[in-house]
Design a protein around this motif. Sequence first.
Motif, PDB file in Angstrom:
ATOM      1  N   ALA A 187       0.830  -1.205   0.000  1.00 52.04           N
ATOM      2  CA  ALA A 187       0.000   0.000   0.000  1.00 52.04           C
ATOM      3  C   ALA A 187       0.862   1.251   0.000  1.00 52.04           C
ATOM      4  O   ALA A 187       0.575   2.220  -0.728  1.00 52.04           O
ATOM      5  CB  ALA A 187      -0.917  -0.008   1.223  1.00 52.04           C
ATOM      6  N   HIS A 200       5.575   7.798   6.734  1.00 54.76           N
ATOM      7  CA  HIS A 200       4.284   8.056   6.090  1.00 54.76           C
ATOM      8  C   HIS A 200       3.572   9.233   6.743  1.00 54.76           C
ATOM      9  O   HIS A 200       3.032  10.102   6.057  1.00 54.76           O
ATOM     10  CB  HIS A 200       3.411   6.804   6.165  1.00 54.76           C
ATOM     11  CG  HIS A 200       2.009   7.022   5.667  1.00 54.76           C
ATOM     12  ND1 HIS A 200       0.967   7.338   6.508  1.00 54.76           N
ATOM     13  CD2 HIS A 200       1.491   6.996   4.417  1.00 54.76           C
ATOM     14  CE1 HIS A 200      -0.130   7.490   5.792  1.00 54.76           C
ATOM     15  NE2 HIS A 200       0.155   7.271   4.525  1.00 54.76           N
ATOM     16  N   ALA A 243      -4.827   7.444  -9.464  1.00 59.15           N
ATOM     17  CA  ALA A 243      -4.285   7.232  -8.120  1.00 59.15           C
ATOM     18  C   ALA A 243      -4.871   5.967  -7.515  1.00 59.15           C
ATOM     19  O   ALA A 243      -6.051   5.662  -7.692  1.00 59.15           O
ATOM     20  CB  ALA A 243      -4.592   8.433  -7.235  1.00 59.15           C
ATOM     21  N   MET A 299      -4.085   4.380   3.280  1.00 55.67           N
ATOM     22  CA  MET A 299      -4.996   4.894   2.256  1.00 55.67           C
ATOM     23  C   MET A 299      -6.154   5.699   2.850  1.00 55.67           C
ATOM     24  O   MET A 299      -7.070   6.085   2.136  1.00 55.67           O
ATOM     25  CB  MET A 299      -5.523   3.735   1.412  1.00 55.67           C
ATOM     26  CG  MET A 299      -4.406   3.050   0.644  1.00 55.67           C
ATOM     27  SD  MET A 299      -5.010   2.003  -0.678  1.00 55.67           S
ATOM     28  CE  MET A 299      -3.484   1.699  -1.573  1.00 55.67           C
ATOM     29  N   ARG A 300      -6.106   5.924   4.174  1.00 53.74           N
ATOM     30  CA  ARG A 300      -7.088   6.758   4.862  1.00 53.74           C
ATOM     31  C   ARG A 300      -8.514   6.275   4.618  1.00 53.74           C
ATOM     32  O   ARG A 300      -9.416   7.042   4.274  1.00 53.74           O
ATOM     33  CB  ARG A 300      -6.965   8.219   4.422  1.00 53.74           C
ATOM     34  CG  ARG A 300      -5.574   8.799   4.566  1.00 53.74           C
ATOM     35  CD  ARG A 300      -5.154   8.902   6.015  1.00 53.74           C
ATOM     36  NE  ARG A 300      -3.842   9.533   6.161  1.00 53.74           N
ATOM     37  CZ  ARG A 300      -3.195   9.662   7.316  1.00 53.74           C
ATOM     38  NH1 ARG A 300      -3.739   9.192   8.417  1.00 53.74           N
ATOM     39  NH2 ARG A 300      -2.010  10.238   7.375  1.00 53.74           N
ATOM     40  N   GLY A 333      -8.908   1.636  -3.700  1.00 51.88           N
ATOM     41  CA  GLY A 333      -7.476   1.372  -3.690  1.00 51.88           C
ATOM     42  C   GLY A 333      -7.116   0.343  -2.641  1.00 51.88           C
ATOM     43  O   GLY A 333      -6.290  -0.561  -2.886  1.00 51.88           O
ATOM     44  N   GLU A 352      -5.815   4.789  -4.230  1.00 56.06           N
ATOM     45  CA  GLU A 352      -6.026   5.280  -2.880  1.00 56.06           C
ATOM     46  C   GLU A 352      -7.492   5.125  -2.510  1.00 56.06           C
ATOM     47  O   GLU A 352      -8.315   4.710  -3.338  1.00 56.06           O
ATOM     48  CB  GLU A 352      -5.625   6.760  -2.777  1.00 56.06           C
ATOM     49  CG  GLU A 352      -6.380   7.663  -3.735  1.00 56.06           C
ATOM     50  CD  GLU A 352      -5.868   9.091  -3.743  1.00 56.06           C
ATOM     51  OE1 GLU A 352      -4.811   9.324  -3.155  1.00 56.06           O
ATOM     52  OE2 GLU A 352      -6.538   9.952  -4.336  1.00 56.06           O
ATOM     53  N   VAL A 378       0.595   3.940  -3.128  1.00 57.89           N
ATOM     54  CA  VAL A 378       0.155   5.321  -2.908  1.00 57.89           C
ATOM     55  C   VAL A 378       1.134   6.302  -3.521  1.00 57.89           C
ATOM     56  O   VAL A 378       0.749   7.336  -4.096  1.00 57.89           O
ATOM     57  CB  VAL A 378      -0.008   5.591  -1.397  1.00 57.89           C
ATOM     58  CG1 VAL A 378      -0.162   7.084  -1.123  1.00 57.89           C
ATOM     59  CG2 VAL A 378      -1.224   4.850  -0.864  1.00 57.89           C
ATOM     60  N   ARG A 379       2.434   6.003  -3.406  1.00 58.12           N
ATOM     61  CA  ARG A 379       3.458   6.923  -3.893  1.00 58.12           C
ATOM     62  C   ARG A 379       3.929   6.612  -5.312  1.00 58.12           C
ATOM     63  O   ARG A 379       4.798   7.309  -5.832  1.00 58.12           O
ATOM     64  CB  ARG A 379       4.673   6.889  -2.953  1.00 58.12           C
ATOM     65  CG  ARG A 379       4.371   7.339  -1.550  1.00 58.12           C
ATOM     66  CD  ARG A 379       3.677   8.683  -1.535  1.00 58.12           C
ATOM     67  NE  ARG A 379       4.399   9.699  -2.298  1.00 58.12           N
ATOM     68  CZ  ARG A 379       3.868  10.815  -2.754  1.00 58.12           C
ATOM     69  NH1 ARG A 379       2.578  11.059  -2.552  1.00 58.12           N
ATOM     70  NH2 ARG A 379       4.608  11.684  -3.407  1.00 58.12           N
TER      71      ARG A 379
END
Length: 524
Positions: free
Chosen positions: A114, A490, A137, A219-220, A143, A139, A118-119
């Motif tokens: 992950a 992160h 993206a 990934m919030r 994601g 995310e 993300v990056r």
Amino acid sequence: MFETIRRTDDDEDRSAFGLFLLSGVIAVLVTSPLLWLFLRAAQVDPERAFSLVVSTRTVEILANSVGLMAGVTLLSIAIGVPLAVLTTGTDLPYDRFWTITAALPLVIPSYIGAFAFVRTFGSGGEVSEAIGVPLPAVEGFWGAVLVITLYTYPYVFLSTRAALLSLDMELVEAARSLNVSPIEAYRRVVFPQIRPAIAAGALLVALYAVSDFGTPAFMRVSVFTYEIYVEYGSFNVEYAALLSMQLLAVTAVILLIEARVGRDSGSTGGGRTARIRLGRWKWVAMTAITTIGVVTLVVPVAVFGVWALRGPDGSVPSLAFEWGMALNSVYLATLAAALACVFAIPVAYYSARSDSPLSRLFERATYVGFAVPGIVIGLALVFFGANYAPWIYRTVPLLVFAYVVRFLPQVVGTTRSAVLQVDDRLVEAARTLNAGPMETFRKVTLPLILPGVVAGGVLVFLTTMKELPATLMLQPIGVDTLVTVIWAAHETLYYQYAAIPALILVLISGLSMVVLLRQESGLG
């Protein structure tokens, strides 16, 4: 002579009773974190607890968690089952190589994947900048579904593949003799036979998805594991406790389903099933597996490798990699592995040598921590340390105990298998030479079961190195480890500082798979 026999029987009784007590104490210890969690949740005012449980935010968290679990499970089946069929029931060339490629995503922890995804993708990502074209993206909710699927579908793949390899070939040949096509034979004969294996693998995926902390956090995504950590960090312990209870309820439902449907199909025989000729489709199949391997393995390793060579942007001394971080991880993992072995031996020995219901109960009790998400164990021990034992809160002993609770079954399982393989005649021969129970165990049994104990201990060591949520919640002050540095990189947006720790963890994960494979061949 009769006095000697009586003394021997008395020694046996005392030894069995002592083993019973020791196993019971260990079982109580490793299940005690749940008691502290229940106690904390019970302290919440019932009306407030009800309002929190039925709040819009809680319902959203539940929906996201269940949706994530369902999406990951369905996608894992959609990927894992066809790959299992391709590598066992078709004329796909180099099937051994493709089998290894399809299983290798298990080598990388999902939160490492992950972090890299993300990056890597999206505007400003490594791949987007390299090719000069902005990519979508990876995310948010979808994601997280994608990333967790890519690193957990091998559970379905491996369980389904094992079932296919053990399938009775005559069933398929009988169907083919009735002029049924290979695909129709699979639909009518094969899939009903392997359905329990598919279900078992899928439910392992579901359990992993609902308990995963790192991927949703990176990934919030608002799911139970991430929100428990957020509420804990905001000192909203009541809500964190209630969320933990709900997460335990979801986990219990998954385990209940697994107990009902994750049974063996009863197939006998073995060998290859009837092969389906792929023709030109074999190129499509090989391209698909290659793509999965590149995305799940090559991309993360390449990204972290580039970051490691390029060095970080900006200077944050507290995040700079130091070998002391790796040594701290090794130190904590070694303590956890050693203590897990000490705890596992009496429980596994008593379970293997006794037919009593309590022996099985004590053994099963050690599996509680493995089924309970790490974030819940961490929160329970935070409650215990902060309220009842402040002198041990955020110290090495409490963190090591959390690791043992989490991973003890890995040693119990291998040790019990080793004990069952000990020839009873060797033990009886030692007893005829007037050796007591303890001396017999020390000189005869222990050397024979030691390989199983060591294999389990090594597995505990390797998985402890990668444990994220429990480490974050119980980290001793001033003790930085590989996973805490990755998390800090992160959180502070200095992603490049995670490169070297992440690569070390990928290597450790690879060693975990080697140990698992050796364990299966040596103890199975």
